[in-house]
Design a protein around this motif. Structure first.
Motif, PDB file in Angstrom:
ATOM      1  N   ILE A 183       0.178   4.813  -1.582  1.00 40.09           N
ATOM      2  CA  ILE A 183       0.103   6.215  -0.919  1.00 40.09           C
ATOM      3  C   ILE A 183       1.068   7.169  -1.381  1.00 40.09           C
ATOM      4  O   ILE A 183       0.915   8.371  -1.680  1.00 40.09           O
ATOM      5  N   ASN A 184       2.418   6.688  -1.429  1.00 41.59           N
ATOM      6  CA  ASN A 184       3.202   7.445  -2.456  1.00 41.59           C
ATOM      7  C   ASN A 184       3.011   8.271  -3.587  1.00 41.59           C
ATOM      8  O   ASN A 184       3.240   9.307  -3.999  1.00 41.59           O
TER       9      ASN A 184
ATOM     10  N   THR B  11      -9.138  15.434   3.440  1.00 41.82           N
ATOM     11  CA  THR B  11      -8.265  14.343   3.739  1.00 41.82           C
ATOM     12  C   THR B  11      -8.640  14.114   5.183  1.00 41.82           C
ATOM     13  O   THR B  11      -8.431  14.870   6.073  1.00 41.82           O
TER      14      THR B  11
ATOM     15  N   LEU C 226      -7.967   8.217  -2.822  1.00 38.70           N
ATOM     16  CA  LEU C 226      -7.268   7.040  -2.194  1.00 38.70           C
ATOM     17  C   LEU C 226      -8.081   6.600  -1.440  1.00 38.70           C
ATOM     18  O   LEU C 226      -8.576   6.977  -0.178  1.00 38.70           O
TER      19      LEU C 226
ATOM     20  N   PRO D 215       0.773  -1.494  -0.059  1.00 39.68           N
ATOM     21  CA  PRO D 215      -0.078   0.101  -0.105  1.00 39.68           C
ATOM     22  C   PRO D 215       0.795   1.326   0.091  1.00 39.68           C
ATOM     23  O   PRO D 215       0.316   2.273  -0.570  1.00 39.68           O
ATOM     24  N   GLU D 216       2.052   1.011   0.588  1.00 37.54           N
ATOM     25  CA  GLU D 216       2.857   2.341   0.663  1.00 37.54           C
ATOM     26  C   GLU D 216       3.129   2.953  -0.764  1.00 37.54           C
ATOM     27  O   GLU D 216       3.342   4.098  -1.047  1.00 37.54           O
TER      28      GLU D 216
ATOM     29  N   SER E 227      -8.310   3.202   1.035  1.00 38.10           N
ATOM     30  CA  SER E 227      -7.689   2.050   1.619  1.00 38.10           C
ATOM     31  C   SER E 227      -8.439   1.419   2.864  1.00 38.10           C
ATOM     32  O   SER E 227      -8.519   2.223   3.771  1.00 38.10           O
TER      33      SER E 227
ATOM     34  N   LEU F  92      -8.404  10.735   8.389  1.00 41.22           N
ATOM     35  CA  LEU F  92      -8.113   9.264   8.899  1.00 41.22           C
ATOM     36  C   LEU F  92      -9.061   8.894   9.748  1.00 41.22           C
ATOM     37  O   LEU F  92      -9.381   9.597  10.765  1.00 41.22           O
TER      38      LEU F  92
ATOM     39  N   ALA G 160      -0.112   8.606  -4.884  1.00 37.27           N
ATOM     40  CA  ALA G 160      -1.053   9.744  -4.310  1.00 37.27           C
ATOM     41  C   ALA G 160      -0.576  11.054  -3.968  1.00 37.27           C
ATOM     42  O   ALA G 160      -1.051  12.137  -4.318  1.00 37.27           O
ATOM     43  N   LEU G 161       0.348  10.692  -2.902  1.00 32.49           N
ATOM     44  CA  LEU G 161       1.143  12.136  -2.662  1.00 32.49           C
ATOM     45  C   LEU G 161       1.778  12.792  -3.658  1.00 32.49           C
ATOM     46  O   LEU G 161       2.002  14.035  -3.601  1.00 32.49           O
TER      47      LEU G 161
END
Length: 199
Positions: free
Chosen positions: A124-125, A142, A182, A120-121, A184, A144, A127-128
């Motif tokens: 995530i990277n 955004t 994104l 997943p990283e 997850s 969490l 998307a960043l």
């Protein structure tokens, strides 16, 4: 005049016909597993190029114009994506002054293999890397959030998210701007407190 045959691919180059033999899931998405694929997608320009090609096949000239880069630079990065099996040559057209080649993604979408070295990283990277600074008045959110779900509820939510992610890209791109989403679903490392014994 005899028709010229394209040069045979070297061992380092994967031909466009070889790409049809790559593993795909039930939706036809290319299953990513090799280090070459992740290295190719890990470069910010190539990642942007893949996002542009999600819209439709394009020539090197069109990609260079959209990405504001030189045609030579774009040609190099398209070659890296082709060698990784992510982009393929779809069409060649005769135009005034030469030939134009159209390139497209090798599949309608990509999916990480469950045994891939990255996880997943990687997403995530990615998307960043896409995330633009928020402008005044622009929609952006955004957060969490943690949910407490049973296994049955978690599987049902996973199925709903998969359906949303499988929706096709719009055909009329003249309307609106691109936004990233994104999503997850993951088991979170949030311990539960013991019962409160206070009266």
């Amino acid at each position: 005049m005899a028709e010229q045959q394209p040069p045979a691919p070297t061992p380092a180059h994967r031909s466009d016909t070889d790409q049809d033999e790559q593993p795909r899931d039930e939706q036809g998405r290319l299953v990513l597993r090799s280090p070459e694929q992740f290295k190719a997608l890990g470069h910010p320009l190539r990642h942007r190029m893949v996002n542009v090609l999600r819209q439709r096949p394009a020539t090197l000239r069109q990609l260079a114009q959209a990405l504001e880069m030189s045609k030579g630079t774009i040609g190099y990065h398209v070659r890296v994506l082709r060698e990784a099996g992510l982009v393929r040559l779809t069409e060649t057209r005769q135009v005034r002054g030469g030939t134009e080649q159209y390139f497209a993604l090798a599949a309608p979408g990509f999916k990480l293999h469950q045994d891939a070295a990255v996880g997943p990283e990687f997403l995530i990277n990615a998307a960043l890397g896409e995330m633009l600074p928020r402008e005044p008045g622009q929609a952006s959110h955004t957060v969490l959030r943690h949910l407490w779900l049973t296994d049955t509820e978690a599987h049902a939510l996973e199925a709903r998210l998969r359906e949303m992610a499988a929706e096709p890209y719009p055909t009329d791109l003249a309307q609106g701007r691109p936004y990233g989403l994104l999503v997850s679903l993951f088991r979170a490392d949030v311990p539960n407190l013991p019962p409160d014994d206070a009266p």
